[in-house]
Design a protein around this motif. Structure first.
Motif, PDB file in Angstrom:
ATOM      1  N   ALA A 185       0.644  -1.004  -0.370  1.00 40.99           N
ATOM      2  CA  ALA A 185       0.040  -0.430   0.184  1.00 40.99           C
ATOM      3  C   ALA A 185       1.500   1.256   0.205  1.00 40.99           C
ATOM      4  CB  ALA A 185      -0.670  -0.097   1.227  1.00 40.99           C
ATOM      5  N   VAL A 186       0.755   2.154  -0.566  1.00 38.64           N
ATOM      6  CA  VAL A 186       1.071   3.893  -0.802  1.00 38.64           C
ATOM      7  C   VAL A 186       0.131   4.107  -0.692  1.00 38.64           C
ATOM      8  CG1 VAL A 186       3.245   4.674  -2.396  1.00 38.64           C
ATOM      9  CG2 VAL A 186       2.630   1.918  -2.464  1.00 38.64           C
ATOM     10  N   GLY A 187       1.006   5.494   0.609  1.00 37.13           N
ATOM     11  CA  GLY A 187      -0.473   7.364  -0.273  1.00 37.13           C
ATOM     12  C   GLY A 187       0.520   8.339   0.503  1.00 37.13           C
ATOM     13  N   TRP A 188       0.419   9.160   0.721  1.00 38.08           N
ATOM     14  CA  TRP A 188       0.655  10.500   0.802  1.00 38.08           C
ATOM     15  C   TRP A 188      -0.290  10.648   2.430  1.00 38.08           C
ATOM     16  CZ3 TRP A 188      -0.253  10.433  -3.619  1.00 38.08           C
ATOM     17  CH2 TRP A 188       0.420  10.489  -4.790  1.00 38.08           C
ATOM     18  N   GLY A 189      -0.786   9.518   3.128  1.00 39.60           N
ATOM     19  CA  GLY A 189      -1.690   9.801   4.743  1.00 39.60           C
ATOM     20  C   GLY A 189      -0.578  10.269   5.860  1.00 39.60           C
ATOM     21  N   LYS A 190      -1.910   9.852   6.749  1.00 44.61           N
ATOM     22  CA  LYS A 190      -0.903  10.275   8.526  1.00 44.61           C
ATOM     23  C   LYS A 190      -0.219   9.154   8.579  1.00 44.61           C
ATOM     24  CE  LYS A 190      -4.164  13.966  10.261  1.00 44.61           C
ATOM     25  NZ  LYS A 190      -4.654  14.108  11.183  1.00 44.61           N
ATOM     26  N   VAL A 191       1.073   9.656   9.234  1.00 48.01           N
ATOM     27  CA  VAL A 191       1.925   7.885   9.911  1.00 48.01           C
ATOM     28  C   VAL A 191       1.459   7.651  10.528  1.00 48.01           C
ATOM     29  CG1 VAL A 191       3.908   9.394   8.890  1.00 48.01           C
ATOM     30  CG2 VAL A 191       3.460  10.286  10.920  1.00 48.01           C
ATOM     31  N   LEU A 200       5.577  10.682   1.023  1.00 48.16           N
ATOM     32  CA  LEU A 200       4.645   9.583  -0.293  1.00 48.16           C
ATOM     33  C   LEU A 200       5.428   8.468   1.385  1.00 48.16           C
ATOM     34  CD1 LEU A 200       3.405   8.869  -1.463  1.00 48.16           C
ATOM     35  CD2 LEU A 200       5.078   8.670  -3.222  1.00 48.16           C
ATOM     36  N   TYR A 201       4.428   7.925   1.586  1.00 49.57           N
ATOM     37  CA  TYR A 201       4.866   6.222   2.491  1.00 49.57           C
ATOM     38  C   TYR A 201       4.811   4.799   2.087  1.00 49.57           C
ATOM     39  CZ  TYR A 201       7.305   8.700   6.684  1.00 49.57           C
ATOM     40  OH  TYR A 201       8.562   9.167   6.846  1.00 49.57           O
ATOM     41  N   LYS A 202       4.695   3.664   2.148  1.00 43.47           N
ATOM     42  CA  LYS A 202       4.683   2.429   1.783  1.00 43.47           C
ATOM     43  C   LYS A 202       4.914   1.288   2.545  1.00 43.47           C
ATOM     44  CE  LYS A 202       9.213   1.299  -0.469  1.00 43.47           C
ATOM     45  NZ  LYS A 202      10.320   0.860  -1.758  1.00 43.47           N
ATOM     46  N   THR A 203       3.823   0.766   2.412  1.00 41.91           N
ATOM     47  CA  THR A 203       4.119  -0.373   3.069  1.00 41.91           C
ATOM     48  C   THR A 203       3.620  -1.782   2.601  1.00 41.91           C
ATOM     49  OG1 THR A 203       3.989  -0.971   5.653  1.00 41.91           O
ATOM     50  CG2 THR A 203       2.084  -0.238   4.207  1.00 41.91           C
ATOM     51  N   PHE A 246      -3.642  -1.051  -3.399  1.00 41.08           N
ATOM     52  CA  PHE A 246      -2.695  -2.220  -3.061  1.00 41.08           C
ATOM     53  C   PHE A 246      -2.632  -3.282  -3.660  1.00 41.08           C
ATOM     54  CE2 PHE A 246      -3.290  -6.153  -0.973  1.00 41.08           C
ATOM     55  CZ  PHE A 246      -2.109  -5.939   0.330  1.00 41.08           C
ATOM     56  N   THR A 247      -1.402  -3.094  -3.917  1.00 44.13           N
ATOM     57  CA  THR A 247      -0.825  -3.936  -5.268  1.00 44.13           C
ATOM     58  C   THR A 247      -0.905  -5.395  -4.637  1.00 44.13           C
ATOM     59  OG1 THR A 247      -0.468  -2.249  -5.834  1.00 44.13           O
ATOM     60  CG2 THR A 247       0.906  -3.500  -7.159  1.00 44.13           C
ATOM     61  N   VAL A 248      -0.796  -6.390  -5.459  1.00 44.63           N
ATOM     62  CA  VAL A 248      -0.181  -7.631  -5.334  1.00 44.63           C
ATOM     63  C   VAL A 248       0.380  -8.326  -6.963  1.00 44.63           C
ATOM     64  CG1 VAL A 248      -0.527  -9.983  -4.559  1.00 44.63           C
ATOM     65  CG2 VAL A 248      -1.435  -8.791  -3.385  1.00 44.63           C
ATOM     66  N   ASP A 249       1.620  -8.567  -6.254  1.00 40.62           N
ATOM     67  CA  ASP A 249       2.466  -9.142  -8.069  1.00 40.62           C
ATOM     68  C   ASP A 249       1.877  -8.335  -8.959  1.00 40.62           C
ATOM     69  OD1 ASP A 249       3.506 -11.003  -6.427  1.00 40.62           O
ATOM     70  OD2 ASP A 249       1.633 -12.534  -7.255  1.00 40.62           O
ATOM     71  N   GLY A 250       1.893  -6.957  -8.540  1.00 42.63           N
ATOM     72  CA  GLY A 250       2.307  -5.984 -10.214  1.00 42.63           C
ATOM     73  C   GLY A 250       0.519  -4.697 -10.459  1.00 42.63           C
TER      74      GLY A 250
END
Length: 488
Positions: A185-191, A200-203, A246-250
């Motif tokens: 998951a990737v986005g500009w949301g709160k930490v 921009l963060y990813k996890t 939310f990305t799985v295998d591209g």
């Protein structure tokens, strides 16, 4: 045992919250159900809840070229950021339905900025032209029952090549959301619920069996939702991540839909590995690569010059799906006594060329449309340039024309409007007065017939503010218009 946390609805991005190990719960007690909420840009923590340490990783748009930021007038994030979204076509964006229905305020999109807390870093902005939410998303708070997906059409084509558009899952991809799979998951949301946003963060998070995710006050429906992450929310989505992928295998298998208001439980995605994904792909339309031809444009696309003088512009080209190719440049429609010089006259698609139009004393005054032709192996493309020939004897100065001359916004909100400049000698510089924090212009210098976008930040005190927008041309002549900002 965790204290009860009240949760509030909100709208947008992917932030990553880490929870330290909790003390063992009493054997005869269990955490109370978490109240479900959409991760909106207005999320506020309950009193007594401590900020949590971020457990995500910084990333960039360059690493995630299909990501784009959703803004709205009155949005709570930096620059009015409200949601995260994915570019899925030339002018198509995939996001959550609640980002369109549950969030109020005029919406637009910004591309290319890793940190929204600093302005001017983006490479592209465009307004929303239209949108469609899933037909079974029937109104505000429908995210509680599912179908939280929408397809947006923008006014302008987004500068992302088709090879980098996000790939969207459908009913034939159900294996991608089986428990045990892992996705990003990737986005500009709160930490964290009480933390900052706009970076921009990813996890990475696992896909869970929905039966183990029933820790909220509403049901996680596995037919329409995907439960990802962890029961303690050690990493997951938060305010500002709504609509993000939310990305799985591209492949995008879900969009950020809802979770716990304190960002301390599982993250719930709108499922796309079913008929919802099929619906989204149908609304997106044909996203197959184009005909392989390149594209060209001129910036600026208009200019003014006195007889016997010259004016320049820049031709920008982009390679097509077939890759770079040699392109020969020429111009037609030149007025009497005018020449066009290209530096260089031959480029590879993807490169630029300086174009200079030089008039003579015999060139007639008035507006002339010149066609710049670019001929490559895959075909020919054109761009037009409006050349205004004027000796500068006109007493009239430039005039800034506002697309909208008023707006109403909450204290601290953001407003934007397009400004076109007519008349004047040469390019005009835009400035504005009337606010403590001066509005910004992108770009600040505009050629005759060109346009700019003004961004203004509303004061924290309610009232009516008159913003005077002034254009000053190269001869020092000025013209102004008034923008009325009402802060509620």
């Amino acid at each position: 045992m965790r204290a009860t946390r009240l949760l509030r609805p909100l709208i947008v991005a992917v932030a990553i919250a880490f929870l330290p190990a909790a003390l063992p719960a009493a054997a005869d007690s269990a955490p109370p159900p978490a109240k479900a909420a959409i991760p909106t840009d207005q999320l506020r923590p309950d009193s007594g809840v401590s900020p949590r340490v971020v457990n995500g990783q910084r990333t960039t748009v360059k690493e995630n070229p299909s990501l784009i930021t959703g803004l709205r007038v009155g949005g709570g994030g930096p620059q009015g950021a409200s949601c995260t979204a994915s570019v899925v076509g030339r002018n198509k964006i995939l996001t959550a339905a609640h980002c369109m229905i549950d969030a109020t305020g005029a919406k637009s999109y910004l591309y290319g900025d890793d940190d929204l807390n600093t302005t001017g870093d983006e490479s592209f902005r465009t307004k929303l032209a239209s949108y469609k939410v899933h037909p079974q998303y029937t109104g505000t708070n429908s995210w509680r029952t599912g179908y939280d997906v929408a397809v947006v059409t923008t006014e302008d084509d987004i500068p992302v090549p088709s090879s980098q558009w996000a790939k969207v899952a459908g009913s034939g991809d159900s294996a991608l959301t089986e428990p045990g799979k892992s996705g990003m998951a990737v986005g500009w949301g709160k930490v964290s619920a009480g933390g900052s946003s706009g970076v921009l963060y990813k996890t990475t998070m696992p896909v869970n069996d929905a039966a183990n995710c029933q820790v909220f006050d509403i049901k996680v429906n596995p037919e329409l939702m995907v439960c990802v992450g962890y029961s303690d929310g050690r990493t997951g989505t938060c305010s500002g991540d709504s609509g993000g992928p939310f990305t799985v295998d591209g492949v995008v298998v879900g969009v950020v839909s809802w979770g716990a208001g304190n960002c301390d439980r599982y993250s719930i995605m709108a499922r796309l590995t079913n008929s919802m994904g099929d619906w989204a792909k149908k609304e997106i339309g044909n996203v197959d690569p184009g005909d392989g031809k390149f594209s060209v444009s001129l910036n600026p696309a208009a200019g003014q010059v006195a007889p016997g003088k010259y004016v320049s512009t820049t031709l920008t080209s982009k390679a097509g799906e077939a890759g770079a190719e040699k392109v020969e440049l020429s111009a037609t429609g030149l007025p009497t006594g005018t020449t066009a010089t290209f530096q260089p006259t031959s480029i590879q698609s993807g490169d630029t060329s300086k174009v200079t139009f030089e008039t003579s004393t015999q060139t007639p005054k008035g507006k002339h449309t010149i066609t710049v032709e670019a001929k490559g192996t895959s075909g020919t493309k054109t761009a037009t340039y409006t050349l205004t020939v004027d000796d500068g004897t006109s007493p009239e100065g430039p005039k800034p024309v506002l697309a909208n001359d008023s707006a109403t916004v909450s204290a601290g909100g953001i407003v934007q409007t397009k400004i076109s400049v007519t008349g004047g000698q040469g390019s005009s510089k835009l400035t504005a007065t009337g606010l403590t924090m001066s509005p910004m212009f992108f770009p600040q210098t505009v050629a005759p017939g060109g346009s700019s976008q003004m961004t203004a930040f509303a004061p924290m005190t309610a009232g009516v503010y008159k913003i005077t927008v002034t254009a000053t041309d190269e001869a020092g002549k000025t013209g102004s218009s008034t923008y009325t900002l009402t802060v509620r």
